[in-house]
Design an enzyme around this catalytic site. Structure first.
Site, short mmCIF file in Angstrom:
data_model
loop_
_atom_site.label_atom_id
_atom_site.label_comp_id
_atom_site.label_asym_id
_atom_site.label_seq_id
_atom_site.Cartn_x
_atom_site.Cartn_y
_atom_site.Cartn_z
N ASN A 61 0.82 -1.22 0.00
CA ASN A 61 0.00 0.00 0.00
C ASN A 61 0.85 1.26 0.00
O ASN A 61 1.94 1.31 0.56
CB ASN A 61 -1.03 0.00 1.14
CG ASN A 61 -0.46 -0.25 2.52
OD1 ASN A 61 0.55 -0.91 2.69
ND2 ASN A 61 -1.12 0.30 3.51
N GLU A 63 0.44 5.29 0.70
CA GLU A 63 -0.46 6.30 1.27
C GLU A 63 -0.07 7.70 0.83
O GLU A 63 0.99 7.92 0.23
CB GLU A 63 -0.47 6.16 2.80
CG GLU A 63 -1.04 4.81 3.21
CD GLU A 63 -1.36 4.68 4.68
OE1 GLU A 63 -0.89 5.51 5.49
OE2 GLU A 63 -2.12 3.73 5.01
N CYS A 72 -4.37 0.77 -2.23
CA CYS A 72 -4.20 -0.52 -1.54
C CYS A 72 -3.08 -1.36 -2.16
O CYS A 72 -2.84 -1.30 -3.38
CB CYS A 72 -5.48 -1.33 -1.63
SG CYS A 72 -6.87 -0.60 -0.76
N GLU A 74 -3.07 -4.51 -2.81
CA GLU A 74 -3.55 -5.46 -3.82
C GLU A 74 -3.58 -4.82 -5.21
O GLU A 74 -3.17 -5.43 -6.20
CB GLU A 74 -4.98 -5.93 -3.49
CG GLU A 74 -5.11 -6.73 -2.21
CD GLU A 74 -5.40 -5.88 -0.99
OE1 GLU A 74 -4.91 -4.72 -0.92
OE2 GLU A 74 -6.10 -6.36 -0.10
N CYS A 111 -10.45 -5.01 0.39
CA CYS A 111 -11.57 -4.06 0.46
C CYS A 111 -12.44 -4.20 -0.78
O CYS A 111 -12.07 -4.87 -1.77
CB CYS A 111 -11.04 -2.64 0.61
SG CYS A 111 -10.40 -1.96 -0.94
N CYS A 114 -10.79 -3.28 -4.14
CA CYS A 114 -9.84 -4.30 -4.62
C CYS A 114 -10.56 -5.53 -5.12
O CYS A 114 -10.14 -6.16 -6.10
CB CYS A 114 -8.84 -4.65 -3.52
SG CYS A 114 -7.70 -3.29 -3.20
N1 THU Z 1 -5.51 -1.24 2.51
C1 THU Z 1 -5.01 -2.11 1.60
O1 THU Z 1 -3.85 -1.99 1.16
N2 THU Z 1 -5.80 -3.11 1.17
C2 THU Z 1 -7.08 -3.32 1.56
O2 THU Z 1 -7.76 -4.20 1.05
C3 THU Z 1 -7.65 -2.49 2.63
C4 THU Z 1 -6.83 -1.33 3.05
C5 THU Z 1 -4.65 -0.13 2.96
C6 THU Z 1 -5.10 1.22 2.50
C7 THU Z 1 -4.48 2.11 3.56
O3 THU Z 1 -3.14 2.39 3.18
C8 THU Z 1 -4.44 1.24 4.80
O4 THU Z 1 -4.61 -0.10 4.36
C9 THU Z 1 -5.52 1.55 5.83
O5 THU Z 1 -6.77 1.55 5.26
#
Ligand code: THU
Length: 159
Positions: A61, A63, A72, A74, A111, A114
């Site tokens: 991920n 940010e 994300c 994925e 999520c 994804c």
């Molecule tokens: N996140 C993912 O990388 N994948 C997911 O399926 C859910 C959330 C990340 C996004 C963000 O950087 C952190 O997790 C918190 O939401």
């Protein structure tokens, strides 16, 4: 009135039992979470994509101070794979997370966004993608297709 029931199976493997074909994939997801860029949530997500040709591509991920722009792990891995190996069918996606607040003993699912993107690659290549989730107790949870966790999803049939 008729009731329709949608259910799915998850296979759960202990660390040692994990199918041979997924060992490198899982190790890549576990390793990639260490290079996540997640200074705001401190929630690290590593992902790895396996293609039919046996290539493995990782992601984590990413940010942003403008929170809605966070991406994300994925999707970083899937898009990375689509660029590196555009014509190769995706057969599996592995996911490994580290939570700043809790030990992760049940699978942290991708999520909704994804799931939608994984579904797109299932449809693009016309075959199912295994979703492989690693927990802190080194169990590995395997779901056979994204359709199990995104039933009745929106797709190109409606366009
Ligand atoms: N996140 C993912 O990388 N994948 C997911 O399926 C859910 C959330 C990340 C996004 C963000 O950087 C952190 O997790 C918190 O939401």
């Amino acid at each position: 009135m008729e009731e329709q029931v949608f259910s799915f199976k998850m296979k759960v493997y202990n660390g040692q039992e994990i199918p041979e074909e997924y060992i490198s994939l899982v190790n890549t997801a576990v390793a990639f979470k260490q290079i996540a860029y997640a200074p705001y949530s401190n929630f690290l997500v590593g992902a790895a994509v396996l293609t039919e040709a046996g290539n493995i591509v990782g992601g984590a991920n990413q940010e942003n101070a403008s929170y809605p722009l966070c991406m994300c792990g994925e999707r970083v891995a899937l898009y990375h794979c689509a660029m590196a190996h555009p014509s190769e069918k995706v057969v599996a996606v592995a996911i490994s997370v580290k939570s700043p607040s809790t030990e992760v003993l049940s699978p942290v699912m991708p999520c909704g966004a994804c799931r939608q993107v994984i579904q797109e690659y299932e449809n693009r290549f016309g075959s199912s993608i295994k979703i492989i989730i690693v927990t802190d107790d080194e169990k590995v949870w395997i779901i056979d297709t994204i359709k199990d966790i995104l039933p009745l999803g929106f797709d190109e049939r409606f366009l």
